[in-house]
Design an enzyme around this catalytic site. Structure first.
Site, PDB file in Angstrom:
ATOM      1  N   ASN A  89       5.672  -6.939 -18.717  1.00 33.17           N
ATOM      2  CA  ASN A  89       4.743  -7.911 -19.313  1.00 33.17           C
ATOM      3  C   ASN A  89       4.845  -7.998 -20.837  1.00 33.17           C
ATOM      4  O   ASN A  89       4.541  -9.044 -21.424  1.00 33.17           O
ATOM      5  CB  ASN A  89       3.303  -7.521 -18.901  1.00 33.17           C
ATOM      6  CG  ASN A  89       2.243  -8.239 -19.706  1.00 33.17           C
ATOM      7  OD1 ASN A  89       1.875  -9.366 -19.399  1.00 33.17           O
ATOM      8  ND2 ASN A  89       1.756  -7.606 -20.763  1.00 33.17           N
ATOM      9  N   TYR A 155      12.232 -17.913 -28.022  1.00 33.08           N
ATOM     10  CA  TYR A 155      11.271 -17.673 -26.933  1.00 33.08           C
ATOM     11  C   TYR A 155      11.708 -18.411 -25.676  1.00 33.08           C
ATOM     12  O   TYR A 155      11.724 -17.846 -24.576  1.00 33.08           O
ATOM     13  CB  TYR A 155       9.872 -18.123 -27.368  1.00 33.08           C
ATOM     14  CG  TYR A 155       8.762 -17.701 -26.423  1.00 33.08           C
ATOM     15  CD1 TYR A 155       8.273 -16.399 -26.427  1.00 33.08           C
ATOM     16  CD2 TYR A 155       8.204 -18.606 -25.520  1.00 33.08           C
ATOM     17  CE1 TYR A 155       7.255 -16.004 -25.563  1.00 33.08           C
ATOM     18  CE2 TYR A 155       7.184 -18.224 -24.653  1.00 33.08           C
ATOM     19  CZ  TYR A 155       6.705 -16.921 -24.683  1.00 33.08           C
ATOM     20  OH  TYR A 155       5.694 -16.544 -23.822  1.00 33.08           O
TER      21      TYR A 155
END
Ligand SMILES: NC(=O)c1ccc[n+]([C@@H]2O[C@H](COP(=O)([O-])OP(=O)(O)OC[C@H]3O[C@@H](n4cnc5c(N)ncnc54)[C@H](O)[C@@H]3O)[C@@H](O)[C@H]2O)c1
Length: 245
Positions: A89, A155
């Protein structure tokens, strides 16, 4: 309880979605390893879990460092036993920096944390999961791994890579009884996006809402549990319908 006695490592669990997942997993009976660069924050989450009657430890981990990852697995095995569930995560955001605005160092930093750490953590837990013919890996990706415009160059590339890597893992290791899936959140109200939230419109989301960490945690519990045993290599969106448009 849906994760009774399962040993679960959750990276980036001191804040946001990881924190929500850690708390929710513990409520489902998991023994939770709260792994984060922010050790104080991780300790606070582990204490919260224990105060509520759950089991948890905090481990200081920089997911960019191989030795930290291996130490995290070692401490987990010594404390709770072999890893049943890994939730990759931990992640960082580039606040929509375009390619020409991104330095090579920034690119490498994003890719290291959002993608390479996934590869290293998975490789560290897979041998034991293969040997035991069981396990679950949940990779927190993003709608930025499905479409452009939900992040900057690095990203977007890191999250597309993470979804591709999840598919690869599934194609090679699902046969050993390991559930491997990706979650692709849309905008979720966490500290990661607090600086950019004001510039985002709920009107762009069919539900006209942003998501909450608890909603992602519920999905992560499902994918980590036996209820999802026929799900493999999927990239499940949880985005209020953002990517259907
Ligand atoms: N919030 C969103 O809208 C959103 C949307 C899609 C995907 N995501 C993804 O969800 C994941 C969690 O994001 P969040 O919004 O909860 O963020 P957050 O900033 O609230 O939490 C991220 C956590 O990761 C930790 N972390 C950062 N670098 C680390 C490192 N090198 N080693 C170990 N831990 C590190 C931080 O300390 C922090 O506790 C990320 O992978 C992010 O890309 C977030």
């Amino acid at each position: 309880m849906r994760l009774q006695n399962k040993v679960a490592i959750i990276t980036g669990a001191a804040s946001g979605m990881g924190q929500g997942e850690a708390i929710r997993f513990a409520k489902e009976g998991a023994k939770v390893v709260v792994a984060d660069l922010n050790f104080e924050g991780a300790q606070a989450v582990a204490e919260e879990i224990k105060a509520a009657g759950g089991e948890a430890i905090a481990v200081s981990v920089n997911v960019m460092k191989t030795e930290d990852i291996l130490n995290c697995i070692k401490v987990t095995e010594e404390t709770f036993g072999p890893v049943d569930v890994l939730v990759n995560n931990a992640g960082v955001f580039d606040k929509y920096q375009k390619s020409l605005e991104t330095t090579l160092d920034q690119w490498k930093f994003l890719i290291d944390i959002n993608l390479t750490s996934m590869f290293e953590f998975c490789n560290a837990v897979l041998p034991s999961m293969i040997e035991r013919q069981t396990g679950a890996i949940v990779n927190i990706c993003s709608v930025a791994g499905l479409v452009a415009g939900k992040g900057g160059a690095a990203y977007t590339a890191s999250k597309h890579g993470a979804i591709g890597y999840t598919k690869h893992l599934s194609s090679e290791y699902a046969r050993y009884g390991i559930k491997i899936n990706a979650i692709c959140p849309g905008t979720i109200e966490t500290p990661l996006v607090k600086d950019v939230l004001a510039g985002l419109s709920k009107e762009a989301v069919p539900t006209r809402t942003f998501g909450q960490v608890e909603e992602v945690a519920d999905l992560a519990v499902f994918l980590a549990s036996d209820e999802a045993k026929f799900m493999s290599g999927t990239a499940v969106t949880i985005d209020g319908g953002f990517t259907i448009q």
